[in-house]
Scaffold this motif. Structure first.
Motif, PDB file in Angstrom:
ATOM      1  N   ASN A 283       0.814  -1.230   0.000  1.00  0.00           N
ATOM      2  CA  ASN A 283       0.000   0.000   0.000  1.00  0.00           C
ATOM      3  C   ASN A 283       0.839   1.268   0.000  1.00  0.00           C
ATOM      4  OD1 ASN A 283      -2.346  -1.562   0.135  1.00  0.00           O
ATOM      5  ND2 ASN A 283      -2.204  -1.684   2.367  1.00  0.00           N
ATOM      6  N   LYS A 284       2.123   1.115  -0.320  1.00  0.00           N
ATOM      7  CA  LYS A 284       3.060   2.249  -0.328  1.00  0.00           C
ATOM      8  C   LYS A 284       3.174   2.884   1.059  1.00  0.00           C
ATOM      9  CE  LYS A 284       3.716   2.149  -4.831  1.00  0.00           C
ATOM     10  NZ  LYS A 284       4.737   1.267  -5.271  1.00  0.00           N
ATOM     11  N   GLU A 285       2.951   2.062   2.105  1.00  0.00           N
ATOM     12  CA  GLU A 285       3.072   2.522   3.484  1.00  0.00           C
ATOM     13  C   GLU A 285       4.266   1.834   4.133  1.00  0.00           C
ATOM     14  OE1 GLU A 285      -0.534   1.855   5.619  1.00  0.00           O
ATOM     15  OE2 GLU A 285      -1.744   2.969   4.173  1.00  0.00           O
ATOM     16  N   PRO A 286       4.924   2.514   5.063  1.00  0.00           N
ATOM     17  CA  PRO A 286       6.112   1.946   5.716  1.00  0.00           C
ATOM     18  C   PRO A 286       5.750   0.891   6.762  1.00  0.00           C
ATOM     19  CG  PRO A 286       5.670   4.132   6.559  1.00  0.00           C
ATOM     20  CD  PRO A 286       4.677   3.892   5.469  1.00  0.00           C
ATOM     21  N   VAL A 287       5.670  -0.364   6.346  1.00  0.00           N
ATOM     22  CA  VAL A 287       5.295  -1.458   7.238  1.00  0.00           C
ATOM     23  C   VAL A 287       6.335  -1.637   8.348  1.00  0.00           C
ATOM     24  CG1 VAL A 287       4.859  -3.950   7.376  1.00  0.00           C
ATOM     25  CG2 VAL A 287       4.041  -2.634   5.405  1.00  0.00           C
ATOM     26  N   LEU A 288       7.605  -1.726   7.963  1.00  0.00           N
ATOM     27  CA  LEU A 288       8.655  -1.970   8.956  1.00  0.00           C
ATOM     28  C   LEU A 288       8.835  -0.789   9.903  1.00  0.00           C
ATOM     29  CD1 LEU A 288      11.364  -3.912   6.916  1.00  0.00           C
ATOM     30  CD2 LEU A 288       9.672  -4.805   8.515  1.00  0.00           C
ATOM     31  N   LYS A 289       8.635   0.411   9.420  1.00  0.00           N
ATOM     32  CA  LYS A 289       8.763   1.593  10.278  1.00  0.00           C
ATOM     33  C   LYS A 289       7.773   1.494  11.439  1.00  0.00           C
ATOM     34  CE  LYS A 289       8.171   6.624  10.248  1.00  0.00           C
ATOM     35  NZ  LYS A 289       7.908   7.801   9.406  1.00  0.00           N
ATOM     36  N   ASN A 290       6.549   1.148  11.137  1.00  0.00           N
ATOM     37  CA  ASN A 290       5.518   1.066  12.168  1.00  0.00           C
ATOM     38  C   ASN A 290       5.776  -0.077  13.142  1.00  0.00           C
ATOM     39  OD1 ASN A 290       4.162   3.275  11.110  1.00  0.00           O
ATOM     40  ND2 ASN A 290       3.033   2.007   9.664  1.00  0.00           N
TER      41      ASN A 290
END
Length: 182
Positions: free
Chosen positions: A140-147
């Motif tokens: 989804n073009k979202e930072p999975v690992l960042k979260n």
């Protein structure tokens, strides 16, 4: 044979006259120093300890003192001065070691982060950078690992604080982490 050679042979025979040859038994074995067997490597124990470290953090943990300002991420463990966070954000501590989580799935990244922090603790490394990426290649073009990383780090006792890296250190795609002295 030359006359000189015969004289030498005669001299040698005269010198060894009456000598008895040594008797060497072919059955005697050479004495070697006893070899110490290496200690067995406790592979199951090592594997279990690694798994216990991984299991010590959860993907669903919500830190109480998590501060997120828009996209910028930072955290300070309760009981520590806010000045630490300011210094961390300004680059007061030199980054001593760094890892990059790009291309890893969540479980791989989690194991890698836990192992990395344990190694840093063992080697008295205080300030590290963890590059998590910005999520441009995620579903989804979202930072999975960042979260996930923010939750993982907040659960590690060794983590005093973390802050989004400065632009030249990775910006929004990395965090600088301050670990406690050991």
């Amino acid at each position: 044979m030359a006359a000189n050679d015969e004289d030498e042979i005669d001299l040698f025979r005269e010198a060894i006259k009456g000598a008895n040859p040594l008797r060497i038994s072919p059955k005697k074995k050479e004495h070697k120093a006893p070899q110490k067997k290496p200690k067995p490597v406790p592979l199951n124990l090592i594997r279990d300890e690694k798994q216990a470290l991984i299991d010590s953090i959860s993907d669903h943990y919500e830190p109480l003192h998590d501060i997120e300002n828009g996209e910028e991420l930072f955290y300070i463990r309760e009981g520590h001065s806010p000045d630490i966070l300011k210094k961390l954000r300004k680059g007061f501590w030199v980054v001593q070691k760094s890892i990059d989580l790009h291309g890893m799935i969540s479980d791989e990244a989690k194991a890698y982060v836990v192992q990395f922090i344990a190694e840093c603790k063992k080697n008295n490394i205080r300030c590290v950078r963890i590059v998590h990426g910005k999520g441009y290649n995620s579903k989804n073009k979202e930072p999975v690992l960042k979260n996930k990383l923010k939750h993982w780090l907040a659960q590690k006792e060794e983590v005093i604080a973390y802050a989004q890296a400065r632009v030249h250190d990775g910006g929004g795609g990395a965090v600088i982490v301050l670990l406690s002295a050991h």
